[in-house]
Design a protein around this motif. Structure first.
Motif, PDB file in Angstrom:
ATOM      1  N   PRO A  72      -6.154  20.204  35.370  1.00 53.19           N
ATOM      2  CA  PRO A  72      -4.700  20.178  35.626  1.00 53.19           C
ATOM      3  C   PRO A  72      -4.367  20.722  37.012  1.00 53.19           C
ATOM      4  CG  PRO A  72      -5.269  21.908  34.048  1.00 53.19           C
ATOM      5  CD  PRO A  72      -6.533  21.167  34.338  1.00 53.19           C
ATOM      6  N   VAL A  73      -3.312  20.201  37.597  1.00 59.46           N
ATOM      7  CA  VAL A  73      -2.901  20.656  38.932  1.00 59.46           C
ATOM      8  C   VAL A  73      -1.446  21.116  38.927  1.00 59.46           C
ATOM      9  CG1 VAL A  73      -4.538  19.245  40.208  1.00 59.46           C
ATOM     10  CG2 VAL A  73      -2.307  18.294  39.605  1.00 59.46           C
ATOM     11  N   SER A  74      -1.081  21.858  39.977  1.00 63.04           N
ATOM     12  CA  SER A  74       0.256  22.440  40.027  1.00 63.04           C
ATOM     13  C   SER A  74       1.164  21.709  41.014  1.00 63.04           C
ATOM     14  CB  SER A  74       0.150  23.912  40.431  1.00 63.04           C
ATOM     15  OG  SER A  74      -0.452  23.991  41.705  1.00 63.04           O
ATOM     16  N   TYR A  75       0.695  20.576  41.571  1.00 63.75           N
ATOM     17  CA  TYR A  75       1.534  19.829  42.515  1.00 63.75           C
ATOM     18  C   TYR A  75       1.829  18.446  41.949  1.00 63.75           C
ATOM     19  CZ  TYR A  75      -2.985  17.763  43.507  1.00 63.75           C
ATOM     20  OH  TYR A  75      -4.191  17.133  43.366  1.00 63.75           O
ATOM     21  N   THR A  76       2.798  17.756  42.556  1.00 59.77           N
ATOM     22  CA  THR A  76       3.122  16.407  42.097  1.00 59.77           C
ATOM     23  C   THR A  76       2.568  15.395  43.100  1.00 59.77           C
ATOM     24  OG1 THR A  76       5.177  16.375  43.351  1.00 59.77           O
ATOM     25  CG2 THR A  76       5.291  17.197  41.084  1.00 59.77           C
ATOM     26  N   LEU A  77       2.526  14.146  42.669  1.00 57.33           N
ATOM     27  CA  LEU A  77       2.058  13.081  43.555  1.00 57.33           C
ATOM     28  C   LEU A  77       2.969  12.995  44.783  1.00 57.33           C
ATOM     29  CD1 LEU A  77      -0.062  10.869  43.834  1.00 57.33           C
ATOM     30  CD2 LEU A  77       1.521   9.289  42.709  1.00 57.33           C
ATOM     31  N   GLU A  78       4.260  13.256  44.563  1.00 55.40           N
ATOM     32  CA  GLU A  78       5.221  13.178  45.656  1.00 55.40           C
ATOM     33  C   GLU A  78       4.902  14.228  46.736  1.00 55.40           C
ATOM     34  OE1 GLU A  78       9.188  13.851  44.373  1.00 55.40           O
ATOM     35  OE2 GLU A  78      10.050  12.982  46.200  1.00 55.40           O
ATOM     36  N   GLU A  79       4.529  15.419  46.320  1.00 54.33           N
ATOM     37  CA  GLU A  79       4.202  16.467  47.295  1.00 54.33           C
ATOM     38  C   GLU A  79       2.949  16.108  48.094  1.00 54.33           C
ATOM     39  OE1 GLU A  79       5.935  20.480  45.099  1.00 54.33           O
ATOM     40  OE2 GLU A  79       4.079  19.581  44.402  1.00 54.33           O
ATOM     41  N   LEU A  80       1.997  15.520  47.388  1.00 51.58           N
ATOM     42  CA  LEU A  80       0.761  15.089  48.042  1.00 51.58           C
ATOM     43  C   LEU A  80       1.081  14.006  49.074  1.00 51.58           C
ATOM     44  CD1 LEU A  80      -2.226  15.849  47.547  1.00 51.58           C
ATOM     45  CD2 LEU A  80      -2.417  13.806  46.143  1.00 51.58           C
ATOM     46  N   ASN A  81       1.867  13.023  48.644  1.00 49.89           N
ATOM     47  CA  ASN A  81       2.261  11.928  49.537  1.00 49.89           C
ATOM     48  C   ASN A  81       3.021  12.442  50.749  1.00 49.89           C
ATOM     49  OD1 ASN A  81       1.101  10.030  47.910  1.00 49.89           O
ATOM     50  ND2 ASN A  81       3.001   9.467  46.868  1.00 49.89           N
ATOM     51  N   ASN A  82       3.979  13.353  50.513  1.00 54.33           N
ATOM     52  CA  ASN A  82       4.794  13.850  51.618  1.00 54.33           C
ATOM     53  C   ASN A  82       3.957  14.549  52.676  1.00 54.33           C
ATOM     54  OD1 ASN A  82       7.081  12.832  50.536  1.00 54.33           O
ATOM     55  ND2 ASN A  82       7.787  14.756  49.632  1.00 54.33           N
ATOM     56  N   ALA A  83       3.013  15.379  52.231  1.00 54.08           N
ATOM     57  CA  ALA A  83       2.162  16.084  53.193  1.00 54.08           C
ATOM     58  C   ALA A  83       1.397  15.079  54.034  1.00 54.08           C
ATOM     59  CB  ALA A  83       1.195  17.013  52.466  1.00 54.08           C
ATOM     60  N   PHE A  84       0.936  14.012  53.399  1.00 55.26           N
ATOM     61  CA  PHE A  84       0.148  13.022  54.125  1.00 55.26           C
ATOM     62  C   PHE A  84       1.018  12.167  55.051  1.00 55.26           C
ATOM     63  CE2 PHE A  84      -2.335   9.065  54.540  1.00 55.26           C
ATOM     64  CZ  PHE A  84      -3.456   9.627  55.132  1.00 55.26           C
ATOM     65  N   TYR A  85       2.212  11.766  54.566  1.00 61.61           N
ATOM     66  CA  TYR A  85       3.116  10.968  55.408  1.00 61.61           C
ATOM     67  C   TYR A  85       3.500  11.750  56.662  1.00 61.61           C
ATOM     68  CZ  TYR A  85       3.769   7.664  51.537  1.00 61.61           C
ATOM     69  OH  TYR A  85       3.569   6.745  50.540  1.00 61.61           O
ATOM     70  N   GLU A  86       3.767  13.040  56.461  1.00 59.81           N
ATOM     71  CA  GLU A  86       4.165  13.875  57.593  1.00 59.81           C
ATOM     72  C   GLU A  86       3.025  13.951  58.615  1.00 59.81           C
ATOM     73  OE1 GLU A  86       5.587  17.930  56.515  1.00 59.81           O
ATOM     74  OE2 GLU A  86       4.460  18.458  58.325  1.00 59.81           O
ATOM     75  N   TYR A  87       1.815  14.045  58.094  1.00 65.17           N
ATOM     76  CA  TYR A  87       0.612  14.119  58.939  1.00 65.17           C
ATOM     77  C   TYR A  87       0.479  12.839  59.775  1.00 65.17           C
ATOM     78  CZ  TYR A  87      -4.426  14.461  59.910  1.00 65.17           C
ATOM     79  OH  TYR A  87      -5.649  14.509  60.506  1.00 65.17           O
ATOM     80  N   VAL A  88       0.643  11.694  59.101  1.00 65.01           N
ATOM     81  CA  VAL A  88       0.512  10.418  59.816  1.00 65.01           C
ATOM     82  C   VAL A  88       1.658  10.263  60.814  1.00 65.01           C
ATOM     83  CG1 VAL A  88       0.528   7.899  59.549  1.00 65.01           C
ATOM     84  CG2 VAL A  88      -0.729   9.311  57.930  1.00 65.01           C
TER      85      VAL A  88
END
Ligand SMILES: *[C@@H]1O[C@H](CO)[C@@H](O)[C@H](O)[C@H]1NC(C)=O
Length: 280
Positions: A72-88
């Motif tokens: 189990p994880v404590s983050y959502t898919l949206e948070e993962l996506n946002n971090a990556f979109y911001e990076y790109v």
């Protein structure tokens, strides 16, 4: 290129043994695409493979023969996506120097921190840890870019193999103690060659100094957390240096030649495992 693939398969031939028990700690996204091929091949050859993945991920849901253990994880898919979109997005911003370097540093630290949450989640799942401990694996195969596989292997005192494109900060040369004289081995992004003028050597030395600093930023959480779980003060080099084999997904066709250690194997060809014909 086929030579690269051949190398992997030679290394992974069960040959003399009856097949081993391997724990795979992958990295999500494109990194998984080439690693998946190896994992499937290992399974085909009779090895027992367990891939440990977070419940929320991009690419890693499909299974083919190998066992998947999720935690189990404590983050959502949206948070993962946002971090990556911001990076790109930061890469595409075209800011002037040094704002671009600072912005890239900041967003990279954020991405590294976000992904490392997975590792903290893994270690807080007592059930997962117990399962991994009871499985008595022979070895760990991991893409170590976010350090979790290395921490886990150190935690269970298992031998580990890295499968990766490379670390920032020259770590994949520094950790296995490759000779790396600053006057002859050009640092990343300097675009120098092995024939450097005096000023290029100075530049090379300055970039090398910077390398000591910025990875400590990227891996700040990882170092702190690993020190906690391993109950000793660890550095990045401590975590990485005892890797048994480094399988590196690049090739000197694209890189400057430099001295490497005998446990470093170049398998750039594996990137073509998922090839498709070009559209006409
Ligand atoms: C794994 O389990 C054994 C036996 O129960 C225990 O002694 C050992 O401390 C555990 N190892 C880790 C790293 O949790």
């Amino acid at each position: 290129l086929h030579l690269g693939c051949a190398w992997v398969f030679i290394l992974l031939l069960p040959g003399l043994s009856d097949g081993g028990k391997l724990l795979v700690v992958p990295m999500d996204g494109s990194h998984w695409l080439s690693m998946r091929k190896v994992v499937e091949k290992l399974t085909e050859r009779g090895h027992e493979v367990v891939v440990v993945i977070p419940e929320v991920s991009w690419q890693m849901q499909r299974t083919q023969g190998y066992t998947v253990k999720t935690y189990p994880v404590s983050y959502t898919l949206e948070e993962l996506n946002n971090a990556f979109y911001e990076y790109v997005a930061t890469h595409l911003k075209n800011l002037p120097f040094p704002m671009n370097a600072l912005a890239l540093y900041k967003t990279s630290v954020h991405v590294f921190r976000t992904f490392f949450i997975q590792c903290k989640n893994l270690f807080s799942s007592k059930e997962t840890l117990q399962y991994l401990n009871q499985s008595s694996f022979d070895a760990v195969l991991t893409d170590p870019i976010f350090m979790c596989g290395a921490t886990l292997a150190n935690y269970f005192s298992l031998p580990f193999v890295f499968f990766m494109r490379g670390f920032p900060c020259n770590l994949h040369y520094e950790a296995p103690q490759c000779p790396s004289p600053l006057s002859y081995t050009p640092r990343l992004f300097t675009f120098n060659s092995d024939h450097m003028t005096f000023f290029q050597r100075v530049e090379n030395a300055l970039v090398a100094l910077l390398e000591l600093v910025y990875c400590n930023g990227f891996y700040e959480d990882a170092i702190k957390f690993s020190s906690e779980v391993l109950q000793r003060d660890v550095s990045l080099i401590d975590l990485l240096h005892s890797a048994s084999i480094w399988l590196l997904r690049f090739d000197f066709v694209f890189e400057y030649v430099r001295p490497v250690m005998p446990n470093m194997v170049f398998i750039g060809g594996i990137n073509c495992a998922e090839m498709k014909p070009l559209s006409k």
